[in-house]
Design an enzyme around this catalytic site. Structure first.
Site, PDB file in Angstrom:
ATOM      1  N   LYS A 164       1.080  -4.790   9.272  1.00  0.00           N
ATOM      2  CA  LYS A 164       2.306  -4.307   8.620  1.00  0.00           C
ATOM      3  C   LYS A 164       2.968  -3.318   9.572  1.00  0.00           C
ATOM      4  O   LYS A 164       2.339  -2.346   9.986  1.00  0.00           O
ATOM      5  CB  LYS A 164       1.959  -3.640   7.288  1.00  0.00           C
ATOM      6  CG  LYS A 164       3.170  -3.111   6.511  1.00  0.00           C
ATOM      7  CD  LYS A 164       2.755  -2.747   5.076  1.00  0.00           C
ATOM      8  CE  LYS A 164       3.904  -2.211   4.246  1.00  0.00           C
ATOM      9  NZ  LYS A 164       4.240  -0.819   4.545  1.00  0.00           N
ATOM     10  N   GLN A 205      -6.337  -2.026   3.717  1.00  0.00           N
ATOM     11  CA  GLN A 205      -5.471  -1.648   4.834  1.00  0.00           C
ATOM     12  C   GLN A 205      -6.159  -0.557   5.659  1.00  0.00           C
ATOM     13  O   GLN A 205      -6.562   0.477   5.125  1.00  0.00           O
ATOM     14  CB  GLN A 205      -4.108  -1.136   4.381  1.00  0.00           C
ATOM     15  CG  GLN A 205      -3.209  -0.966   5.614  1.00  0.00           C
ATOM     16  CD  GLN A 205      -1.872  -0.303   5.352  1.00  0.00           C
ATOM     17  OE1 GLN A 205      -1.828   0.837   4.930  1.00  0.00           O
ATOM     18  NE2 GLN A 205      -0.808  -1.029   5.617  1.00  0.00           N
ATOM     19  N   GLY A 247      11.116  -3.794   1.731  1.00  0.00           N
ATOM     20  CA  GLY A 247      12.128  -2.745   1.737  1.00  0.00           C
ATOM     21  C   GLY A 247      13.226  -2.987   0.731  1.00  0.00           C
ATOM     22  O   GLY A 247      13.938  -3.995   0.795  1.00  0.00           O
ATOM     23  N   CYS A 263       2.945   3.521   9.654  1.00  0.00           N
ATOM     24  CA  CYS A 263       2.933   4.878   9.100  1.00  0.00           C
ATOM     25  C   CYS A 263       3.709   5.840  10.017  1.00  0.00           C
ATOM     26  O   CYS A 263       3.451   5.901  11.217  1.00  0.00           O
ATOM     27  CB  CYS A 263       1.489   5.362   8.919  1.00  0.00           C
ATOM     28  SG  CYS A 263       1.427   7.039   8.259  1.00  0.00           S
ATOM     29  N   PRO A 300       0.848  -1.195   0.000  1.00  0.00           N
ATOM     30  CA  PRO A 300       0.000   0.000   0.000  1.00  0.00           C
ATOM     31  C   PRO A 300       0.883   1.244   0.000  1.00  0.00           C
ATOM     32  O   PRO A 300       1.845   1.312   0.763  1.00  0.00           O
ATOM     33  CB  PRO A 300      -0.776  -0.129   1.319  1.00  0.00           C
ATOM     34  CG  PRO A 300      -0.036  -1.115   2.154  1.00  0.00           C
ATOM     35  CD  PRO A 300       0.870  -1.911   1.268  1.00  0.00           C
ATOM     36  N   ALA A 355       0.091   5.276   0.041  1.00  0.00           N
ATOM     37  CA  ALA A 355      -0.919   6.330   0.046  1.00  0.00           C
ATOM     38  C   ALA A 355      -0.605   7.363  -1.035  1.00  0.00           C
ATOM     39  O   ALA A 355       0.538   7.799  -1.172  1.00  0.00           O
ATOM     40  CB  ALA A 355      -0.958   6.989   1.421  1.00  0.00           C
TER      41      ALA A 355
HETATM   42  C1  LIG Z   1       4.700   7.970  -0.423  1.00  0.00           C
HETATM   43  C2  LIG Z   1       4.579   6.711   0.393  1.00  0.00           C
HETATM   44  C3  LIG Z   1       3.348   6.367   0.923  1.00  0.00           C
HETATM   45  C4  LIG Z   1       3.212   5.188   1.670  1.00  0.00           C
HETATM   46  N1  LIG Z   1       1.983   4.845   2.151  1.00  0.00           N
HETATM   47  C5  LIG Z   1       1.842   3.694   2.863  1.00  0.00           C
HETATM   48  C6  LIG Z   1       0.569   3.271   3.340  1.00  0.00           C
HETATM   49  O1  LIG Z   1      -0.471   3.909   3.104  1.00  0.00           O
HETATM   50  N2  LIG Z   1       0.519   2.133   4.075  1.00  0.00           N
HETATM   51  C7  LIG Z   1       1.630   1.390   4.362  1.00  0.00           C
HETATM   52  O2  LIG Z   1       1.538   0.364   5.025  1.00  0.00           O
HETATM   53  N3  LIG Z   1       2.835   1.758   3.915  1.00  0.00           N
HETATM   54  C8  LIG Z   1       2.964   2.872   3.165  1.00  0.00           C
HETATM   55  N4  LIG Z   1       4.187   3.221   2.685  1.00  0.00           N
HETATM   56  C9  LIG Z   1       5.351   2.341   2.950  1.00  0.00           C
HETATM   57  C10 LIG Z   1       5.536   1.287   1.852  1.00  0.00           C
HETATM   58  O3  LIG Z   1       4.430   0.418   1.782  1.00  0.00           O
HETATM   59  C11 LIG Z   1       6.813   0.467   2.122  1.00  0.00           C
HETATM   60  O4  LIG Z   1       6.694  -0.130   3.385  1.00  0.00           O
HETATM   61  C12 LIG Z   1       8.087   1.310   2.095  1.00  0.00           C
HETATM   62  O5  LIG Z   1       8.078   2.237   1.034  1.00  0.00           O
HETATM   63  C13 LIG Z   1       9.332   0.401   1.965  1.00  0.00           C
HETATM   64  O6  LIG Z   1       9.264  -0.375   0.805  1.00  0.00           O
HETATM   65  P1  LIG Z   1      10.118  -0.019  -0.526  1.00  0.00           P
HETATM   66  O7  LIG Z   1      11.564   0.066  -0.123  1.00  0.00           O
HETATM   67  O8  LIG Z   1       9.812  -1.175  -1.474  1.00  0.00           O
HETATM   68  O9  LIG Z   1       9.626   1.304  -1.041  1.00  0.00           O
HETATM   69  C14 LIG Z   1       4.341   4.380   1.928  1.00  0.00           C
HETATM   70  C15 LIG Z   1       5.575   4.726   1.348  1.00  0.00           C
HETATM   71  C16 LIG Z   1       5.714   5.860   0.590  1.00  0.00           C
HETATM   72  C17 LIG Z   1       7.054   6.208   0.002  1.00  0.00           C
END
Ligand SMILES: Cc1cc2nc3c(=O)[nH]c(=O)nc-3n(C[C@H](O)[C@H](O)[C@H](O)COP(=O)(O)O)c2cc1C
Length: 319
Positions: free
Chosen positions: A140, A70, A202, A100, A16, A18
């Site tokens: 999460k 979520q 991540g 978050c 997810p 946002a």
């Molecule tokens: C702009 C933005 C918005 C995000 N919104 C959510 C969210 O609504 N819910 C959530 O569980 N994680 C959210 N995340 C976190 C991501 O789901 C993820 O855990 C995080 O970016 C690490 O993964 P990555 O390295 O693949 O980007 C958000 C991340 C970013 C950058």
């Protein structure tokens, strides 16, 4: 991979995000083979107070099967009430956001603040489970709260004891936000500490990093966030490389993907919302494209969906 009673077709899922993973992007990610997609985070207070904006985020398409919602909040009663609402029945999995980092959310004791209040986090999970008729409830969360803190294994055990069907661990702390590296050792420790399925998250941006996180952590599943923005075909690449299975979309075609996203959004949102939201999505698709800067300029100035569609159609062969 199985989450509770829900069988997934593979183990790579779209996180997810946002403001990004709206129903349009999720639809395209599924066509490329994402095993599971989640709505953007849904405020339980927003749900029970009848916020139309919150309810709009619950849109899904037929290809999102199974699908997860979520939710976020910290009041067990409010959260139980929200998940019992009829709008929530179509979701196969209920995921609770405990990661978050945003001050407004954390200041209310929600999102990653729950890492610091594990007893309350357990009450939240139990309350949500009691309101979901046996559907799996997942959580999460992050490595920890302060800079180098690692509370993930302890927190994971609390979540398991509360009845969570699976957990997703993002290997960064709240203080790190999205900076630095995701700590895959921390995720590996969590995998050792619990019996429920663990989803690693991540820094997965391609097939190599997908393989590396699986090897390093031995997690059951992998969740991809930023690596899928402007790049939903990552799921096709992973599916093909690891299982040999074919995705619904056999060819990569970014113009088709952007137009599909717009078409899906048109079923749910007004013109202004669509072109505003699609500006950032199109910029993601244009990352690294030669001459992309000028096109981004043009896209950022559109004032209607029609105008945007015209520009996108002109990109055939370019992206
Ligand atoms: C702009 C933005 C918005 C995000 N919104 C959510 C969210 O609504 N819910 C959530 O569980 N994680 C959210 N995340 C976190 C991501 O789901 C993820 O855990 C995080 O970016 C690490 O993964 P990555 O390295 O693949 O980007 C958000 C991340 C970013 C950058």
């Amino acid at each position: 991979m199985k989450i509770g009673t829900v069988q997934l077709a593979s183990d790579a899922m779209l996180a997810p995000i946002a403001g990004f993973t709206d129903v349009g992007l999720r639809d395209v990610a599924r066509r490329y083979g994402a095993a599971l997609t989640y709505t953007e985070m849904i405020s339980c207070k927003g749900m029970i107070y009848g916020s139309e904006k919150t309810k709009e985020l619950l849109a899904t398409t037929d290809i999102e099967t199974p699908v997860a919602v979520q939710i976020f909040g910290c009041d067990p009663q409010i959260m139980a009430k929200a998940v019992a609402m009829p709008e929530m029945r179509k979701f196969d999995i209920i995921d609770i956001n405990m990661g978050c980092p945003v001050p407004k959310v954390v200041g209310n004791g929600e999102g990653s603040a729950l890492i610091n209040t594990p007893k309350l986090a357990m009450e939240v999970v139990k309350a949500v489970i009691s309101a979901t008729d046996g559907r799996p409830v997942t959580v999460k969360f992050r490595k920890g709260f302060t800079k180098d803190q690692d509370t993930a294994s302890d927190f994971a055990k609390y979540m398991q004891d509360a009845g969570a069907a699976a957990i997703c661990v993002h290997g960064r702390t709240r203080e790190q936000y999205y900076m630095g590296k995701s700590d895959w050792d921390c995720i590996a420790n969590v995998v050792h500490s619990v019996e429920i399925p663990v989803i690693a998250n991540g820094d997965v941006v391609d097939v190599d990093s997908y393989n590396a996180i699986k090897l390093h952590t031995k997690a059951d599943g992998v969740m991809i966030a930023r690596g899928a923005l402007g790049n939903p075909q990552i799921f096709k690449e992973i599916l093909t490389a690891t299982t040999g299975k074919k995705s619904y979309y056999k060819e990569v075609d970014c113009v088709r993907d952007i137009l599909r996203q717009i078409q899906v959004l048109k079923e749910h949102y007004c013109d202004r919302y669509i072109y505003s939201s699609m500006k950032k999505q199109v910029c993601n698709y244009l990352r690294g494209v030669s001459g992309g800067k000028a096109i981004k300029e043009k896209v950022c100035h559109v004032t209607s969906v029609e105008e945007m569609v015209e520009i996108i159609q002109g990109l055939k062969g370019l992206i």
